[in-house]
Design an enzyme around this catalytic site. Structure first.
Site, PDB file in Angstrom:
ATOM      1  N   SER A  22       1.863  -3.653   2.744  1.00 52.71           N
ATOM      2  CA  SER A  22       2.123  -5.093   2.874  1.00 52.71           C
ATOM      3  C   SER A  22       1.504  -5.850   1.709  1.00 52.71           C
ATOM      4  CB  SER A  22       1.491  -5.642   4.158  1.00 52.71           C
ATOM      5  OG  SER A  22       1.932  -4.926   5.285  1.00 52.71           O
TER       6      SER A  22
ATOM      7  N   GLU B 185      -0.077   9.913   5.359  1.00 52.00           N
ATOM      8  CA  GLU B 185      -0.727  10.231   6.634  1.00 52.00           C
ATOM      9  C   GLU B 185       0.289  11.010   7.471  1.00 52.00           C
ATOM     10  OE1 GLU B 185      -1.742   6.228   7.697  1.00 52.00           O
ATOM     11  OE2 GLU B 185      -2.951   6.055   5.865  1.00 52.00           O
TER      12      GLU B 185
ATOM     13  N   LYS C  87       3.688   6.051   5.602  1.00 48.57           N
ATOM     14  CA  LYS C  87       2.758   5.086   5.003  1.00 48.57           C
ATOM     15  C   LYS C  87       3.336   3.697   5.163  1.00 48.57           C
ATOM     16  CE  LYS C  87      -0.989   3.913   2.825  1.00 48.57           C
ATOM     17  NZ  LYS C  87      -1.044   2.707   3.688  1.00 48.57           N
TER      18      LYS C  87
ATOM     19  N   SER D   4       0.784  -1.236   0.000  1.00 51.82           N
ATOM     20  CA  SER D   4       0.000   0.000   0.000  1.00 51.82           C
ATOM     21  C   SER D   4       0.815   1.286   0.000  1.00 51.82           C
ATOM     22  CB  SER D   4      -0.971   0.012   1.181  1.00 51.82           C
ATOM     23  OG  SER D   4      -2.038  -0.866   0.907  1.00 51.82           O
TER      24      SER D   4
ATOM     25  N   TYR E 295     -10.501   2.715   5.593  1.00 46.60           N
ATOM     26  CA  TYR E 295      -9.337   2.432   4.743  1.00 46.60           C
ATOM     27  C   TYR E 295      -9.710   1.355   3.726  1.00 46.60           C
ATOM     28  CZ  TYR E 295      -4.492   1.433   3.505  1.00 46.60           C
ATOM     29  OH  TYR E 295      -3.316   1.257   2.826  1.00 46.60           O
TER      30      TYR E 295
ATOM     31  N   LYS F 229       0.038   3.326  -2.880  1.00 48.05           N
ATOM     32  CA  LYS F 229      -1.057   4.311  -2.906  1.00 48.05           C
ATOM     33  C   LYS F 229      -0.527   5.742  -2.990  1.00 48.05           C
ATOM     34  CE  LYS F 229      -4.645   1.639  -0.445  1.00 48.05           C
ATOM     35  NZ  LYS F 229      -4.071   0.284  -0.399  1.00 48.05           N
TER      36      LYS F 229
END
Length: 355
Positions: free
Chosen positions: A311, A265, A308, A57, A143, A60
């Site tokens: 996995s 984040e 961030k 991720s 999420y 992202k």
């Protein structure tokens, strides 16, 4: 620095039985690489800074940078309704869901994963068309791979090409990343680490709906560090890309002590280990949380840590950086081990470096 990194990494590798790890750290524009163990237990090939790892991720953040680049290029607006970008979604819940809500997991409760019956490229649009929100759009963070995946899909649509094409031919070259892939080319396969599952079986990520957009990037510690440096010091990049990075760093809403950007984040720095663990915890990934929108949304500049996790079945990644201190860390491993362990390692190292 080496003694700090060794002391943080070696016990975790042993405890979690991680075959190989690549750590990359940038301090004031200087790159430092620390490599441990093997890329493959079968071949015994040692990890180095060019070993390719799946980053799950963390992908992202590349997707959101691409979408923000589409916005900076005048192709997309975050306030657009999803169905206005993708006409196939007209008449569905996506008539009332904005591109921004998809990009911040606040579309109304899209799940963490596609259901198995919809987890294929030819099934996903049918899934979205029939999906019914659990919450009013914009009220809760849930999420979600389908949410962020659709965000990336819409961005590519707005640019008139497939996501893989726009990522590999436009964004990655503009970022100067020559060793970052959605599909690892045949001549690079020797560098592709073997992942290992919980029960120690060799595993690599397989195909799925919106896989490239949500979790599909394979990259090296050296390229990831270049990417971190581009995020901290974007002035060397072309103007639309500078604007795109600023957009991914913009805070849109808060959940507790975490501020949600696009992909990234963020936390006030210095940040306590407890705060960082809470923000990267299983409840944050698995449960819905009421959001507090920032009005207006605002760029986060002073003393902020961006991070961030990512996995796949056989890999675990974590990236964190503090632009105001000009420090960042990339942690790549060929086993999926707990986020808490990754966060603790990064927090220990960044705290020592920022003194």
């Amino acid at each position: 620095m080496e003694s700090i990194v060794n002391a943080a990494i070696k016990p975790v590798m042993q405890q979690e039985q991680i075959p190989g790890m690549a750590i990359a750290i940038t301090v004031n524009g200087q790159a430092h690489y620390f490599n441990y163990g093997v890329a493959s237990k079968e071949t015994g090939t040692a990890v180095n800074e060019n070993t390719l790892f799946e980053i799950g991720s963390v992908s992202k953040t590349f997707t959101t940078t691409l979408a923000a680049y589409a916005v900076a290029s005048g192709k997309l607006s975050l306030s657009d309704k999803a169905s206005s970008v993708l006409p196939q979604l007209r008449g569905s819940a996506f008539d009332n869901i904005s591109v921004l809500q998809l990009g911040t997991y606040s579309a109304g409760g899209l799940p963490l994963q596609f259901p198995d019956s919809a987890d294929a490229p030819d099934k996903m649009l049918g899934y979205f068309k029939q999906w019914k929100p659990v919450y009013p759009a914009g009220t809760y963070r849930q999420y979600s791979n389908p949410s962020l995946g659709l965000f990336g899909y819409l961005a590519a649509q707005s640019m008139g090409a497939s996501f893989d094409d726009v990522m590999e031919k436009t964004l990655l070259p503009k970022l100067g990343l020559k060793h970052t892939f959605l599909k690892v080319p045949p001549d690079q396969m020797a560098l592709y680490a073997q992942g290992y599952s919980k029960d120690d079986q060799p595993v690599r990520v397989g195909p799925g709906a919106l896989d490239s957009e949500a979790y599909g990037v394979k990259t090296s510690a050296a390229d990831m560090l270049r990417y971190v440096e581009a995020n901290m010091n974007p002035l060397t990049l072309e103007k639309p890309l500078q604007q795109a990075i600023a957009a991914t760093h913009t805070g849109y809403y808060t959940v507790g002590d975490m501020t949600q950007g696009l992909g990234w984040e963020a936390y006030r720095f210095p940040v306590t280990l407890e705060t960082l663990l809470a923000g990267n915890s299983t409840p944050m990934a698995m449960e819905a949380h009421k959001v507090q929108w920032l009005n207006p949304s605002r760029p986060q500049t002073d003393n902020v840590l961006f991070n961030k996790t990512g996995s796949t079945g056989g890999f675990g990644a974590y990236v964190a950086y503090v632009p105001s201190k000009d420090i960042g860390i990339v942690i790549l491993a060929n086993r999926n081990y707990p986020n808490a362990e990754r966060v603790k390692v990064a927090h220990t190292i960044l705290s020592a470096l920022s003194k």
